[in-house]
Design an enzyme around this catalytic site. Structure first.
Site, PDB file in Angstrom:
ATOM      1  N   ALA A  17      -7.708  -8.922  -8.002  1.00  0.00           N
ATOM      2  CA  ALA A  17      -8.929  -9.453  -7.433  1.00  0.00           C
ATOM      3  C   ALA A  17      -9.479 -10.470  -8.470  1.00  0.00           C
ATOM      4  CB  ALA A  17      -9.857  -8.518  -6.980  1.00  0.00           C
ATOM      5  N   HIS A  20      -3.824   6.246   2.974  1.00  0.00           N
ATOM      6  CA  HIS A  20      -4.394   5.018   2.916  1.00  0.00           C
ATOM      7  C   HIS A  20      -3.869   3.568   3.352  1.00  0.00           C
ATOM      8  CE1 HIS A  20      -5.896   1.594   0.190  1.00  0.00           C
ATOM      9  NE2 HIS A  20      -7.046   2.319   0.099  1.00  0.00           N
ATOM     10  N   ASN A  46     -14.472  -0.172  -7.237  1.00  0.00           N
ATOM     11  CA  ASN A  46     -15.385   0.791  -6.813  1.00  0.00           C
ATOM     12  C   ASN A  46     -16.041   1.360  -7.800  1.00  0.00           C
ATOM     13  OD1 ASN A  46     -14.183   0.100  -4.315  1.00  0.00           O
ATOM     14  ND2 ASN A  46     -12.998   2.242  -4.186  1.00  0.00           N
ATOM     15  N   ASP A  53      -2.214   4.052  17.759  1.00  0.00           N
ATOM     16  CA  ASP A  53      -3.340   2.902  17.556  1.00  0.00           C
ATOM     17  C   ASP A  53      -2.106   1.492  17.079  1.00  0.00           C
ATOM     18  OD1 ASP A  53      -5.354   4.261  17.932  1.00  0.00           O
ATOM     19  OD2 ASP A  53      -6.049   4.382  15.862  1.00  0.00           O
ATOM     20  N   TYR A 109      -8.193 -12.481 -10.339  1.00  0.00           N
ATOM     21  CA  TYR A 109      -7.449 -13.887 -10.413  1.00  0.00           C
ATOM     22  C   TYR A 109      -7.930 -15.002  -9.380  1.00  0.00           C
ATOM     23  CZ  TYR A 109      -3.848 -11.267 -13.151  1.00  0.00           C
ATOM     24  OH  TYR A 109      -3.189 -10.476 -14.123  1.00  0.00           O
ATOM     25  N   THR A 159      -6.659 -15.497  -5.802  1.00  0.00           N
ATOM     26  CA  THR A 159      -6.559 -14.517  -4.707  1.00  0.00           C
ATOM     27  C   THR A 159      -8.124 -14.605  -4.295  1.00  0.00           C
ATOM     28  OG1 THR A 159      -7.842 -12.667  -5.905  1.00  0.00           O
ATOM     29  CG2 THR A 159      -5.631 -12.702  -5.968  1.00  0.00           C
ATOM     30  N   SER A 218     -11.455  -1.014  -0.599  1.00  0.00           N
ATOM     31  CA  SER A 218     -10.300  -1.393  -0.076  1.00  0.00           C
ATOM     32  C   SER A 218     -10.532  -1.541   1.473  1.00  0.00           C
ATOM     33  CB  SER A 218      -9.412   0.136   0.048  1.00  0.00           C
ATOM     34  OG  SER A 218      -8.647   0.118  -1.040  1.00  0.00           O
ATOM     35  N   ASP A 230       0.789  -1.180  -0.045  1.00  0.00           N
ATOM     36  CA  ASP A 230       0.175   0.083  -0.013  1.00  0.00           C
ATOM     37  C   ASP A 230       0.855   1.114   0.139  1.00  0.00           C
ATOM     38  OD1 ASP A 230      -2.387   1.803   0.788  1.00  0.00           O
ATOM     39  OD2 ASP A 230      -3.319  -0.153   0.846  1.00  0.00           O
TER      40      ASP A 230
END
Length: 386
Positions: A269, A167, A258, A143, A271, A274, A321, A134
């Protein structure tokens, strides 16, 4: 074009002044000896190349990321050398983020909805290693103080993978935040995040950086790879690397995209190796922006998700995401107790234990789907540990 001509073009591309830019291609070799020969050829030609970003090897799939001279850069050469353009991709969080108040965060609604807290008496994802490819992570965030481990900055290997976008920190927070008192808690608060910075401050990356990121994850033996990004075109080199990770027993979780498409989702995704993830809202309905359809394996909370942000803050974001990070955390809870499970087994368990979704109907009515499901971390752990 034959192999000697290919080597000549590679030599010319590296020698050109523009070769230090991003006009690069991904060159894969079907034959191991050719990959080794090409590396040897380059080192003899220019010994200093070994330390430069201009030519980068992805050893697991016998690939080089390098510039080529000439106009026609795509296609299959003789002797099993394939060249494809190094294209761009974006993170899957298109909805603008909104600053949130810094109080009463604790457990965001998505963490509650997947019932992660019910799994915590048995598992908190302890020591499960997650590679998050990312924008990096905020290493100073309260956190994430106990959640971040060593990673890599593929954009500048001399620096830590600091997040200059937000992100990646948001994804890391949903997966493994552990600030019970003053911040928030994620799905698997004792899991370890290895930030792999492949995306720049605009949330954009090249396919080659994703390939090198997966390569790093495999070589460093992570258990899960979170990939909250995508592109429309397929890449042979990326598929080869995803395959390599899959066959090394690594679970790969990827966001579907999206655009609100009903019959298609983004790569990687798309494939089958995954676990592809779509997004839901608080009412267990598919979010309007989420891609959906036969290629999506499971859904998860992805609308108006509050999580960690850079500079120690918290922000609200929407996107597949965000959904993907809930699934990654849920898998970490299971893998902590059942580390021997294979990626295919985990995908089957996710589908079998998912909570049925509500489908929007006309006149404000809805129906329950028996085929589409939202991740249920507690039931996943229960079924997976029987």
């Amino acid at each position: 074009m034959d192999y000697p001509d290919f080597l000549q073009r590679l030599h010319e591309g590296i020698s050109e002044p523009s070769g230090s830019g991003r006009n690069k291609q991904i060159i894969t070799f079907d034959k191991p000896h050719q990959y080794r020969e090409c590396l040897s050829y380059l080192r003899k030609l220019k010994p200093e190349l070994a330390g430069l970003r201009q030519v980068q090897p992805a050893r697991l799939i016998r690939a080089l990321i390098a510039p080529l001279s000439g106009g026609d850069r795509l296609g299959k050469y003789h002797n099993g050398v394939t060249v494809e353009e190094d294209t761009r991709m974006k993170v899957h969080a298109e909805t603008a983020h909104i600053p949130k108040a810094e109080k009463n965060l604790s457990m965001p609604w998505g963490v509650k909805q997947v019932r992660a807290y019910k799994a915590w008496p048995s598992s908190t994802g302890n020591r499960v290693r997650i590679g998050v490819i990312d924008t990096g992570a905020d290493f100073q965030h309260p956190d994430l103080r106990h959640s971040l481990a060593r990673g890599i900055n593929l954009l500048n290997r001399t620096m830590l993978p600091y997040d200059d976008n937000g992100h990646g920190t948001h994804i890391a927070g949903t997966i493994a935040a552990s600030n019970y008192d003053e911040g928030m808690v994620g799905v698997a608060p004792r899991a370890l995040i290895h930030p792999v910075k492949a995306f720049d401050h605009n949330g954009a990356a090249y396919v080659s950086d994703i390939i090198l990121g997966i390569d790093w994850c495999v070589l460093n033996r992570v258990d899960i790879i979170n990939m909250s990004f995508g592109m429309k075109s397929r890449s042979k080199a990326l598929l080869d690397m995803v395959n390599k990770a899959y066959h090394n027993g690594i679970v790969i979780v990827a966001s579907s995209g999206n655009e609100g498409k009903r019959r298609s989702i983004d790569y990687p995704a798309r494939y089958s190796q995954t676990i592809s993830v779509g997004a839901t809202d608080k009412y267990r309905r598919i979010a309007p922006f989420s891609n959906r359809g036969q290629f999506v394996d499971v859904y998860a909370p992805g609308e108006k998700i509050t999580s960690s942000w850079i500079h120690g803050k918290h922000h609200e974001m929407s996107g597949t995401s965000m959904a993907t990070s809930h699934v990654t955390g849920s898998i970490a809870l299971l893998l902590s107790l059942r580390p021997e499970l294979e990626p295919g087994e985990i995908k089957a368990l996710l589908k079998r234990t998912a909570t049925p979704l509500r489908l929007r109907k006309s006149a404000g009515r809805s129906s329950i789907s028996t085929k589409l499901g939202e991740v249920d971390a507690f039931r996943l752990m229960q079924e997976g540990t029987k």
